[in-house]
Write an enzyme that holds these catalytic residues in place. Structure first.
Site, mmCIF file in Angstrom:
data_model
loop_
_atom_site.group_PDB
_atom_site.id
_atom_site.type_symbol
_atom_site.label_atom_id
_atom_site.label_comp_id
_atom_site.label_asym_id
_atom_site.label_seq_id
_atom_site.Cartn_x
_atom_site.Cartn_y
_atom_site.Cartn_z
ATOM 1 N N ILE A 698 0.873 -1.370 -0.135
ATOM 2 C CA ILE A 698 0.464 0.521 -0.651
ATOM 3 C C ILE A 698 0.935 1.222 0.197
ATOM 4 C CG2 ILE A 698 -1.839 -0.974 0.505
ATOM 5 C CD1 ILE A 698 -1.469 0.095 4.166
ATOM 6 N N GLY A 699 2.150 0.955 -0.268
ATOM 7 C CA GLY A 699 2.801 2.310 -0.103
ATOM 8 C C GLY A 699 4.598 1.930 0.068
ATOM 9 N N GLY A 701 8.406 3.847 0.676
ATOM 10 C CA GLY A 701 8.904 4.857 1.612
ATOM 11 C C GLY A 701 10.218 4.810 1.635
ATOM 12 N N SER A 703 12.734 4.314 3.213
ATOM 13 C CA SER A 703 13.186 3.009 3.997
ATOM 14 C C SER A 703 12.932 1.875 3.847
ATOM 15 C CB SER A 703 13.632 3.234 5.089
ATOM 16 O OG SER A 703 12.246 3.739 6.184
ATOM 17 N N VAL A 706 5.531 -1.325 2.514
ATOM 18 C CA VAL A 706 4.427 -0.489 3.567
ATOM 19 C C VAL A 706 3.228 -1.045 3.081
ATOM 20 C CG1 VAL A 706 3.183 -0.284 4.989
ATOM 21 C CG2 VAL A 706 5.263 1.457 4.265
ATOM 22 N N ASP A 825 11.250 14.445 11.621
ATOM 23 C CA ASP A 825 10.282 14.108 10.525
ATOM 24 C C ASP A 825 8.770 15.077 10.769
ATOM 25 O OD1 ASP A 825 9.982 14.384 7.440
ATOM 26 O OD2 ASP A 825 10.427 12.449 7.659
#
Length: 1018
Positions: A698-699, A701, A703, A706, A825
């Protein structure tokens, strides 16, 4: 009497006097046991707080730090400011018959005004400010007839100021600012003949005019505090206020003319009338020769600047900016010997600047921008060696920069753009020790750039001048440069390799020069670069593929050069908002990421480029395909059927083989996985590992990826973050993994995302979180809203609830964790929303536990996201909680405006855009997201906008703490709602901390910082 053992009797008496005067002298050390019992009773009622540990039954109250006694041992003063006290103030306090001073400010006392205090008839000083008191101020407040100081500010008192206040004839100071007083303004204050200080700021008095009785006063001295909700014209009878020393009527939305008698008051020292709607001329006759500060900024004043200002020998500050003044500045202003700050920008002033400005004083700030001044810049602005800012842009000034500025080592900012200056910049100006900003664009300056500049220079803007020569090879020494704009000059030669080593650079604009050669290929130091414009030069060679590895690059313009070869496919990794490669010699296919109509004007005049998707103005890469011989239709159909059959067989076989291989590998490697649980789990590592497929992703990033994974048949899901999957362990990624596990594994808070467990092997690390159904906040604020939300609107009530939840999470990290935690962040994409839109802080991979034993409080590299990190974060590796406050302020501005953090005007960030609007007095209501423009909540929304400005103050020390931010947000109530008999209820958000629902802001100073910070920013 025993004689002192001195050999000369003539020296004994002076020495004896000296010794007696050096030792504290107590007339009587006795004390009243009854008074001690009274104080100990109060301590017990207040739950025996740690701040009162010295109060005990064996010592004298006169020895307690918080108690003041008379010479006879009687208690005369109680000083309990900021002692974290709560509870009631009982009737026993009246037993302190000689009490003259009672200071209970900055505590948490709730309930109505403590009427027991009214029995302390000898009180002279009473301070109950910054507490949680509610209800009416007692109608019989005049029982305290000896009061000369009364401060009830920053509470929640309502109703009227009682008329009996006029009977306290000894009052010199009266403060009731920042309450909910909504009754009539008490004309009885006119009876207080000795009053010197009057503070009624931040209230809601019904009348909108100053009572006419104030025009009849003859002896009253008062200060009208900042921001009180008072309108109308000032009374003409200011000449009656013969003892007035300080006058503050700022930010009151007052109108009319400044009374002609105001500056006739002999004792007047400070006058603050800024941010109102005063019109007309400034009174020309000024007899207040003791004036030290005059601030008339941000009004509608017209006319000329009075010549009489030159008579004020003690004047240190003169602010006239943002008015409609015209004419020339009186030369006498340059003769004022004490003048430190002079600001008259944004007017219609003309003529030459006072030639002796700075010659006779220690001038610190000189700001005359946005006028019509002509002639030269005064030659002696830095004669006092204290000048830190020269701001004179947007005028018609000519000549050269005064050479005296080259020796001005205190200078921090020189802004002379948009004038007609010429000649070379004095060499010493480039390297002034404290220089941080030089803005010289749009003039006729010439000469070459120096090899060395000031060590802390962060902004250099010299576009549209006549600078020439090569960019110095040792430009790498400009290590702190963030913005470099040098468009439309006559620079030649190559782009030096040293320029690519500037690690802090965000904006690099060199278009419109004669630069040649190839663009350096090693540009990995530009990790923060946001805007690169090299258009209209003579650069050649290939476009470096490593441009595609610059993570924050948003705007790229290489047009009108001589670049050749193919466009590197690596550029497709960038998330560009603008791209221009037109008018070069590029060849081959356009990368698929740019082969669409959004970039149809990005590749013009490159004859050898082609498009696969028929972008207009470009030739097709398949232009000759239709000239080949066509196959018979029947034969073509057979080929299609065979290809489809082969394709289906291949898919089925591949699926079977992959499933079998995964099952064998999972069984074989399951023993190598280690699960560490932080919560009670209803699943095992098998549930997680068996579902790590791309279909569940679903994602993605910086690092890792997800995944959303179902862990039971009832539809429960978890979110799994996979940190890495390479056999070779990445040290930095492992550092992120350990940081997140260390923090989240120990944190327990309803507004911080819950880490359920971690699963680790030698070549992969998994973090398993609770799943947040409504994803991240940024998906609801901007971007493709309607597609993501299916028409659901995030109204203001929901946005405020989200802001409070996120603030509570950060407040817990900063103030309740030991040691404190800094996130580093904070951004809307790291604020996740559950099914009820409750906010939770996520992604601690960049977080740092402060003051960790054995480690310095620094960071090895700047982390965060463009648009969110604080200005100081780019200049130093030292960090504290204020960088999170800045980032959260940006989130507040996002919630109010619906804008992205880097979507300001002209490549500015959201915070800079918001400050610019505020500084130019543009209506805040016009900046509000259309989806939440509800008149019922308008004042509340504007308050949150201003809170966002406070949080994004350029100076870290000017920003509030997250505890203060949380208190302000919790206290938000709709002013329109109160007038309608309603209130916005935040009680359900408070949990166990129900008492906090009646908070006012902790400090009036905090609320004033918006205007103060704006002046500093300008």
């Amino acid at each position: 009497m025993t004689k002192l053992p001195f050999s000369h009797t003539e020296t004994q008496l002076p020495l004896l006097i000296f010794l007696l005067s050096s030792v504290p002298f107590f007339v009587n050390s006795q004390f009243s046991p009854a008074e001690r019992a009274t104080l100990l009773n109060l301590k017990q009622v207040w739950d025996d707080p740690p701040a009162l540990d010295s109060w005990n039954a064996t010592s004298s109250p006169c020895d307690w730090p918080e108690i003041q006694c008379s010479g006879e041992g009687s208690v005369t003063g109680i000083f309990l400011k900021n002692c974290n006290l709560s509870g009631s103030i009982t009737d026993s306090i009246s037993a302190l018959a000689n009490l003259t001073v009672l200071d209970l400010s900055y505590n948490f006392f709730p309930g109505n005004f403590p009427t027991a205090i009214l029995n302390c008839s000898n009180l002279q000083h009473l301070d109950l400010s910054q507490n949680l008191f509610v209800g009416n101020i007692p109608a019989n407040i005049d029982r305290l007839e000896s009061l000369n100081y009364l401060d009830l500010g920053a509470n929640n008192f309502t109703g009227d100021i009682p008329p009996a206040i006029g009977n306290l004839t000894q009052l010199k100071s009266l403060y009731m600012y920042m309450n909910l007083l909504n009754g009539s303004y008490p004309v009885e204050i006119s009876n207080l003949a000795n009053l010197e200080h009057l503070g009624l700021a931040y209230n809601d008095f019904r009348p909108a005019v100053i009572p006419p009785e104030f025009g009849k006063l003859r002896r009253i001295k008062y200060i009208w505090m900042t921001h009180a909700k008072v309108f109308g014209e000032m009374p003409e009878s200011f000449s009656n206020l013969s003892s007035l020393t300080h006058l503050d009527l700022s930010s009151n939305d007052m109108e009319g003319e400044i009374p002609s008698g105001l500056f006739l008051l002999k004792n007047l020292s400070k006058v603050y009338l800024y941010k109102n709607r005063f019109s007309g001329s400034i009174p020309p006759v000024i007899e207040s020769l003791n004036l030290v500060e005059i601030d008339l900024a941000m009004n509608k004043l017209s006319g000329e600047v009075p010549e009489d200002f030159g008579k004020l020998k003690n004047l240190e500050l003169l602010n006239l900016f943002a008015n409609e003044l015209h004419g020339e500045l009186p030369p006498s202003i340059g003769l004022i010997p004490a003048l430190k700050n002079f600001r008259c920008f944004r007017n219609n002033l003309s003529g030459e600047l006072p030639s002796e400005m700075g010659l006779h004083s220690n001038l610190e700030a000189f700001e005359v921008s946005d006028n019509h001044f002509t002639g030269n810049l005064p030659a002696n602005l830095c004669a006092g060696k204290t000048l830190f800012g020269v701001v004179a842009f947007n005028n018609n000034l000519t000549g050269q920069i005064p050479k005296s500025l080259a020796n001005c080592q205190t200078l921090r900012s020189v802004q002379l753009y948009s004038n007609s200056f010429s000649g070379e910049v004095p060499p010493g100006l480039w390297s002034a020790e404290n220089m941080t900003s030089m803005m010289l664009s749009d003039n006729s300056f010439s000469g070459q750039l120096p090899g060395r500049v000031a060590w802390n220079l962060t902004r250099l803007e010299i576009s549209n001048n006549k600078f020439s020569g090569e960019i110095p090879s040792d430009v790498s020494s400009w290590a702190n440069l963030i913005v470099f704009k040098a468009s439309n000059n006559i620079f030649t030669g190559p782009i030096p390799q040293g320029l690519t080593s500037l690690r802090q650079i965000i904006t690099l604009v060199l278009d419109g020069n004669s630069l040649s050669g190839e663009l350096p290929s090693e540009i990995l130091s530009w990790k923060n670069l946001n805007n690169l414009n090299l258009a209209r030069n003579k650069l050649s060679g290939p476009i470096p593929p490593k441009l595609g590895s610059l993570p924050d690059l948003l705007d790229l313009d290489l047009s009108e050069n001589q670049f050749s070869g193919e466009i590197p496919p690596q550029l497709g990794q960038l998330k560009l908002t603008s791209l221009n490669l037109s008018s070069n010699y590029l060849t081959g296919k356009i990368p698929i990421e740019f082969d669409n109509s959004a970039y149809q004007n990005s590749f013009l005049n490159n004859p050898k480029l082609c498009t696969a998707n028929s972008i207009s103005n470009l030739r097709s890469c398949y232009a000759g395909f239709n000239k080949t011989k066509k196959l018979p239709p029947k034969f073509l159909a057979v080929i299609v059927v065979l290809v489809l059959a082969l394709f289906l067989i291949t898919i089925l076989m591949t699926k079977y083989l992959v499933r079998d291989c995964k099952r064998k590998k999972l069984n074989r490697d399951l023993a190598t996985w280690k699960l560490t649980s932080f919560q009670r789990l209803d699943f095992t590592e098998v549930n997680i590992l068996s579902s790590l497929s791309e279909t569940n992703m679903i994602g993605c990033g910086g690092s890792g990826k997800v995944y959303k994974i179902a862990v039971d048949r009832n539809g429960q899901h978890v979110a799994v973050k996979r940190i890495w999957s390479d056999k070779k362990v990445d040290y930095l990624l492992e550092k992120e993994f350990l940081a997140e596990v260390e923090i989240l594994g120990s944190v327990r808070h309803s507004n911080i995302v819950k880490l359920l467990c971690c699963i680790a092997s030698d070549d992969s690390k998994l973090l398993v979180y609770e799943y947040m159904e409504n994803r991240s906040l940024d998906k609801w604020l901007y971007g493709k809203k309607r597609e993501l939300r299916n028409g659901v609107v995030l109204d203001w009530a929901a946005r405020l609830r989200i802001a409070i939840g996120a603030a509570q999470g950060l407040c817990y990290m900063h103030h309740d964790c030991t040691p404190a935690i800094i996130h580093r962040d904070v951004k809307s994409s790291n604020i996740l929303l559950d099914s009820d839109f409750r906010a939770k802080i996520a992604d601690f991979g960049l977080a740092k536990i402060l003051i960790k034993k054995g480690e310095a409080n620094t960071m090895s590299a700047v982390a965060g996201s463009f648009g969110y990190f604080a200005p100081e974060y780019a200049y130093t590796t030292k960090v504290n909680e204020k960088i999170d406050v800045y980032s959260f302020g940006v989130v507040l501005l996002e919630l109010v405006t619906g804008r992205a953090p880097n979507c300001g005007d002209e490549h500015t960030s959201l915070a800079e855009w918001a400050w610019k609007r505020y500084g130019e007095e543009e209506p805040i209501a016009e900046a509000i997201d259309e989806e939440i423009k509800d008149p019922f909540y308008l004042e509340e929304i504007i308050s949150v906008f201003k809170l966002g400005l406070m949080c994004t103050s350029p100076l870290p020390t000017s920003r509030p703490t997250m505890k203060e931010v949380t208190k302000i947000l919790l206290r938000c109530k709709s002013l329109d709602g109160k007038k309608a008999g309603k209130e916005y209820d935040v009680a359900p958000l408070l949990g166990e901390d129900k008492y906090i629902s009646s908070y006012r802001c902790d400090s009036k100073k905090l609320m004033d910082e918006i205007d103060n910070s704006l002046v500093s920013l300008v």
